[in-house]
Scaffold this active site. Structure first.
Site, PDB file in Angstrom:
ATOM      1  N   HIS A 126      -4.257   0.991   7.646  1.00  0.00           N
ATOM      2  CA  HIS A 126      -2.905   1.555   7.714  1.00  0.00           C
ATOM      3  C   HIS A 126      -2.777   2.746   6.750  1.00  0.00           C
ATOM      4  CE1 HIS A 126       1.623   1.103   8.083  1.00  0.00           C
ATOM      5  NE2 HIS A 126       1.505   1.864   7.006  1.00  0.00           N
ATOM      6  N   GLU A 127      -3.257   2.561   5.515  1.00  0.00           N
ATOM      7  CA  GLU A 127      -3.136   3.640   4.516  1.00  0.00           C
ATOM      8  C   GLU A 127      -4.051   4.817   4.859  1.00  0.00           C
ATOM      9  OE1 GLU A 127      -0.645   3.521   2.683  1.00  0.00           O
ATOM     10  OE2 GLU A 127      -0.255   1.407   3.088  1.00  0.00           O
ATOM     11  N   GLN A 154       2.818   9.960   1.575  1.00  0.00           N
ATOM     12  CA  GLN A 154       4.143   9.325   1.687  1.00  0.00           C
ATOM     13  C   GLN A 154       5.097   9.750   0.581  1.00  0.00           C
ATOM     14  OE1 GLN A 154       2.344   5.162   2.293  1.00  0.00           O
ATOM     15  NE2 GLN A 154       4.269   5.056   3.387  1.00  0.00           N
ATOM     16  N   CYS A 184       6.060  -0.187   7.381  1.00  0.00           N
ATOM     17  CA  CYS A 184       5.659   0.986   6.615  1.00  0.00           C
ATOM     18  C   CYS A 184       6.843   1.438   5.773  1.00  0.00           C
ATOM     19  CB  CYS A 184       5.246   2.093   7.580  1.00  0.00           C
ATOM     20  SG  CYS A 184       4.724   3.612   6.747  1.00  0.00           S
ATOM     21  N   LEU A 185       6.583   1.727   4.500  1.00  0.00           N
ATOM     22  CA  LEU A 185       7.667   2.174   3.615  1.00  0.00           C
ATOM     23  C   LEU A 185       8.306   3.464   4.121  1.00  0.00           C
ATOM     24  CD1 LEU A 185       6.117   1.493   0.093  1.00  0.00           C
ATOM     25  CD2 LEU A 185       7.679   0.070   1.405  1.00  0.00           C
ATOM     26  N   GLY A 244       0.842  -1.185   0.000  1.00  0.00           N
ATOM     27  CA  GLY A 244       0.000   0.000   0.000  1.00  0.00           C
ATOM     28  C   GLY A 244       0.879   1.237   0.000  1.00  0.00           C
ATOM     29  N   HIS A 284      -2.536   7.201   7.152  1.00  0.00           N
ATOM     30  CA  HIS A 284      -1.603   8.170   6.550  1.00  0.00           C
ATOM     31  C   HIS A 284      -2.338   9.447   6.134  1.00  0.00           C
ATOM     32  CE1 HIS A 284       2.277   6.204   6.407  1.00  0.00           C
ATOM     33  NE2 HIS A 284       1.770   5.109   5.899  1.00  0.00           N
TER      34      HIS A 284
HETATM   35 ZN    ZN Z   1       2.715   3.287   5.943  1.00  0.00          ZN
END
Ligand code: ZN
Length: 187
Positions: free
Chosen positions: A142-143, A52, A100-101, A47, A146
């Site tokens: 999770h997304e 991000q 998480c990226l 995701g 953000h």
């Molecule tokens: Zn993340």
């Protein structure tokens, strides 16, 4: 076209702000969405939310295929979520090991409800109201966070956060090995 790389989420003030809705005339939206998928696949993520990559707009993309061994339905869970609105979260809370990226090298168990009911628009601005559960729900939660300026580390217990403090400080200074390209403050 490589629009941008994932930003480290630990120093950038933009990560704390609430992202704004996307309008249908948003410039080059299709290109941005494609670029987000490319960035997500390049970093082996499931995701990616627009904040991000430094676009503070309410948009995220997902592809749950890497989890399809555990949940076969995720083979087809490739989607674009525009202006999502969480209507309801329900079901038992369960722990899932999240990463998480924007916070490379950190994985922790996070407690969340198992079912989400949300309204969103797809890449063609067609509105949907849908219910998701299991890992699909987890990726969405999770997304979605953000877009609300929340990172998964914000959802850990104060003790867990305290234990991670040194590691998070190192990451915020770019002192971490990341196997995908990423933007740090000091690099
Ligand atoms: Zn993340």
């Amino acid at each position: 076209m490589n629009y941008d790389l994932p930003y480290c989420g630990l120093w950038q003030s933009g990560f704390e702000k609430k992202a704004v809705p996307v309008t249908p005339d948003y410039p080059e939206l299709k290109t941005l969405i494609q670029s987000m998928f490319d960035t997500m696949y390049d970093s082996a993520g499931v995701g990616l939310a627009a904040p991000q990559i430094n676009f503070s707009i309410r948009l995220f993309v997902v592809d749950g295929e890497p989890f399809s061994d555990e949940e076969p339905t995720l083979v087809k869970f490739k989607k674009v979520f525009i202006n999502p609105e969480m209507i309801d979260e329900s079901g038992n809370k369960w722990k899932f090991n999240e990463g998480c990226l924007s916070i490379p090298g950190v994985r922790e168990d996070v407690d969340r409800h198992s079912v989400v009911h949300l309204k969103y628009m797809d890449e063609n601005f067609v509105e949907h109201t849908e219910t998701f559960d299991g890992i699909a729900a987890r990726i969405i939660q999770h997304e979605y966070d953000h877009l609300e300026g929340v990172l998964f580390t914000d959802r850990l217990s104060p003790l867990k956060r305290q234990l991670l403090k040194g590691k998070l400080n190192d990451i915020s200074r770019g002192k971490v090995n990341v196997d995908y390209k990423m933007k740090f403050m000091s690099k």
